[in-house]
Design an enzyme around this catalytic site. Structure first.
Site, PDB file in Angstrom:
ATOM      1  N   TYR A  31       0.841  -1.220   0.000  1.00 27.11           N
ATOM      2  CA  TYR A  31       0.000   0.000   0.000  1.00 27.11           C
ATOM      3  C   TYR A  31       0.862   1.249   0.000  1.00 27.11           C
ATOM      4  CZ  TYR A  31       0.871   1.070   4.962  1.00 27.11           C
ATOM      5  OH  TYR A  31       1.466   1.416   6.170  1.00 27.11           O
ATOM      6  N   LYS A 145       6.523  -1.940   2.124  1.00 28.61           N
ATOM      7  CA  LYS A 145       5.324  -1.331   2.694  1.00 28.61           C
ATOM      8  C   LYS A 145       4.156  -2.274   2.441  1.00 28.61           C
ATOM      9  CE  LYS A 145       3.184   3.226   3.209  1.00 28.61           C
ATOM     10  NZ  LYS A 145       3.469   3.340   4.648  1.00 28.61           N
ATOM     11  N   GLU A 177      12.037   2.580  14.370  1.00 29.41           N
ATOM     12  CA  GLU A 177      11.127   3.602  13.826  1.00 29.41           C
ATOM     13  C   GLU A 177       9.828   3.602  14.618  1.00 29.41           C
ATOM     14  OE1 GLU A 177       9.831   2.720   9.824  1.00 29.41           O
ATOM     15  OE2 GLU A 177       9.559   0.599  10.242  1.00 29.41           O
ATOM     16  N   LEU A 201      10.951   1.184   7.315  1.00 28.84           N
ATOM     17  CA  LEU A 201      10.434   1.643   6.028  1.00 28.84           C
ATOM     18  C   LEU A 201      11.198   2.919   5.672  1.00 28.84           C
ATOM     19  CD1 LEU A 201       8.188   1.324   3.792  1.00 28.84           C
ATOM     20  CD2 LEU A 201       7.013   3.158   5.024  1.00 28.84           C
TER      21      LEU A 201
HETATM   22  C1  LIG Z   1       6.163   1.745   9.544  1.00 32.26           C
HETATM   23  C2  LIG Z   1       6.248   3.102   8.891  1.00 32.26           C
HETATM   24  N1  LIG Z   1       7.428   3.757   8.927  1.00 32.26           N
HETATM   25  C3  LIG Z   1       7.565   4.980   8.362  1.00 32.26           C
HETATM   26  C4  LIG Z   1       6.498   5.610   7.744  1.00 32.26           C
HETATM   27  C5  LIG Z   1       6.715   6.978   7.118  1.00 32.26           C
HETATM   28  O1  LIG Z   1       6.761   6.828   5.724  1.00 32.26           O
HETATM   29  P1  LIG Z   1       6.308   7.993   4.747  1.00 32.26           P
HETATM   30  O2  LIG Z   1       7.170   9.194   5.108  1.00 32.26           O
HETATM   31  O3  LIG Z   1       6.574   7.453   3.385  1.00 32.26           O
HETATM   32  O4  LIG Z   1       4.870   8.243   5.031  1.00 32.26           O
HETATM   33  C6  LIG Z   1       5.244   4.960   7.671  1.00 32.26           C
HETATM   34  C7  LIG Z   1       4.100   5.680   6.995  1.00 32.26           C
HETATM   35  N2  LIG Z   1       2.903   4.999   6.932  1.00 32.26           N
HETATM   36  C8  LIG Z   1       1.760   5.611   6.308  1.00 32.26           C
HETATM   37  C9  LIG Z   1       1.765   7.108   6.290  1.00 32.26           C
HETATM   38  O5  LIG Z   1       0.589   7.508   7.000  1.00 32.26           O
HETATM   39  N3  LIG Z   1      -0.080   6.420   7.443  1.00 32.26           N
HETATM   40  C10 LIG Z   1       0.561   5.268   7.092  1.00 32.26           C
HETATM   41  O6  LIG Z   1       0.282   4.123   7.377  1.00 32.26           O
HETATM   42  C11 LIG Z   1       5.113   3.683   8.250  1.00 32.26           C
HETATM   43  O7  LIG Z   1       3.925   3.019   8.226  1.00 32.26           O
END
Ligand SMILES: Cc1ncc(COP(=O)(O)O)c(CN[C@@H]2CONC2=O)c1O
Length: 282
Positions: A31, A145, A177, A201
Site C-alpha cells: 500500500y 510497505k 522507527e 520503512l
Molecule cells: C512503519 C512506517 N514507517 C515509516 C512511515 C513513514 O513513511 P512515509 O514518510 O513514506 O509516510 C510509515 C508511513 N505509513 C503511512 C503514512 O501515513 N499512514 C501510514 O500508514 C510507516 O507506516
C-alpha cells in the site's frame, strides 16, 4: 464518494472485495498513503516508485506505470473534489482459493485507491506530541510497505492505551522507527535517523527531510542510535506523510531536552512547509 477499483471508477458503496482475496486472508499486498495539498498530489512520483518497488520485492505483477497511476489518482482527486487529504492506494496478490503458496502468475492483482479528507495536524505540529517506547516485534522485511501490519497495529495500540501519539520501536537497544513513522534525534545540532535497511520503512518524508538537511547546511547522519541516545537527545521528532515533521516533547512521560520544541525541528518544519508550497503551489 468515488473509488478506483480494478481499473474502474465506482461509487464507494459498490466497492466489494472477494472473501478469498489474498490481501484479506494473508495480508498479501502492498500500500501507499500519498498526501494531497491544495488539490494536488505531493511527492506522488516517490510514493508510486516505492509502490512498484514493493511489488517487485514481493513478485506482485503490477500492471500500471508511475505515470499511469498518477493520471488515475489525479482523476480520483478531481472526482472527489479533494483539497487537503490523502489518497490510500493498495494492491494485493488477487483472489484465489486459499493456499499459502502464490496463485498462478496470471492471477490479476486487486487494485484499490480512495481519497480521504485529512486536515494538516497543525495543533500537534505547533505543540508537539508524546510517545512511549515499545519493543519492535515485527518481521525482518520492514522495508516493504506491506499489509502485514499487525506488529505496527499492536505498537500503535500500546501508544493509544498510554494516551500517546506514537510508539517508538526498538530492537535489542537500537531504535528502529515509529509504528507508522520514522524517528529522528538531534544532538549538538546533528540530525540522526536509522539507516534505510530491512528494519525500517524508508519513508518518503524521511528522504525529503534528508534532502532538506543537505540543501540547507544541517548536519544529517543516517545511522542507528540507541534508547540511551534517544533519552539523551536535545530534540526528537517523527516524520510521515500524514504527520510531516512532528516534534516529540516527551517520551515515557519524561520531557525531551527542555520539554520545548527545539530550533532544529522548527527549522525543518519551515523547510518542509516551503517544499509543500513549491510543489503544490499552495
Ligand atoms: C512503519 C512506517 N514507517 C515509516 C512511515 C513513514 O513513511 P512515509 O514518510 O513514506 O509516510 C510509515 C508511513 N505509513 C503511512 C503514512 O501515513 N499512514 C501510514 O500508514 C510507516 O507506516
Amino acid at each position: 464518494s468515488i473509488v478506483w477499483m480494478n481499473g474502474a471508477f465506482i461509487d464507494r458503496s459498490e466497492a466489494k472485495v472477494d472473501i478469498e482475496d489474498r490481501g484479506y486472508q494473508f495480508g498479501d499486498g502492498i500500500y501507499e498513503v500519498i498526501r494531497v495539498y491544495n488539490g494536488q498530489l505531493f511527492t506522488a512520483n516517490e510514493h508510486l516508485e516505492r509502490l512498484l518497488g514493493s511489488g517487485d520485492k514481493l513478485s506482485i505483477q503490477i500492471g500500471y506505470s508511475v505515470e499511469e497511476f498518477k493520471g488515475l489518482l489525479e482523476q480520483l482527486i478531481e472526482k472527489n473534489n479533494l483539497e487537503t487529504g490523502i489518497v490510500y492506494m493498495q494492491v494485493t496478490r488477487g483472489v484465489n482459493s486459499r493456499n499459502h503458496a502464490f496463485p498462478a502468475e496470471d492471477t490479476p492483482p486487486t487494485y484499490i485507491a480512495y481519497t480521504k479528507e485529512v486536515a494538516r495536524p497543525t495543533e500537534q505540529l505547533d505543540n508537539g506530541v508524546t510517545a512511549i517506547t515499545v519493543e519492535d516485534i515485527r518481521w525482518s522485511r520492514c522495508d516493504i510497505k506491506s499489509l502485514n501490519l499487525l506488529g505496527n497495529v499492536i505498537a500503535k495500540q500500546k501508544a493509544t492505551e498510554a494516551d500517546c501519539y506514537e510508539s517508538i520501536q526498538y530492537r535489542d537497544l537500537t531504535v528502529t522507527e515509529g509504528s507508522s513513522s520514522n524517528i529522528w534525534i538531534i544532538k549538538d545540532n546533528a540530525v540522526k535517523t536509522h539507516e534505510a535497511n530491512q528494519f525500517i520503512l524508508n519513508g518518503i518524508t524521511r528522504q525529503k527531510i534528508i534532502e532538506l538537511c543537505q540543501g540547507n547546511d544541517i548536519e544529517v547522519v543516517e545511522a542507528a542510535f540507541t534508547i540511551e541516545d534517544l533519552i539523551d537527545a536535545d530534540e526528537v521528532f517523527l516524520s510521515s506523510t500524514t504527520a510531516e515533521v512532528m516534534p516529540i516533547i516527551s517520551i515515557n512521560n519524561v520531557p525531551v531536552g527542555s520539554g520545548e520544541i527545539g530550533p532544529v525541528a522548527r527549522k525543518l518544519q519551515q523547510l518542509f512547509q516551503d517544499a509543500i508550497e513549491r510543489e503544490c503551489n499552495q
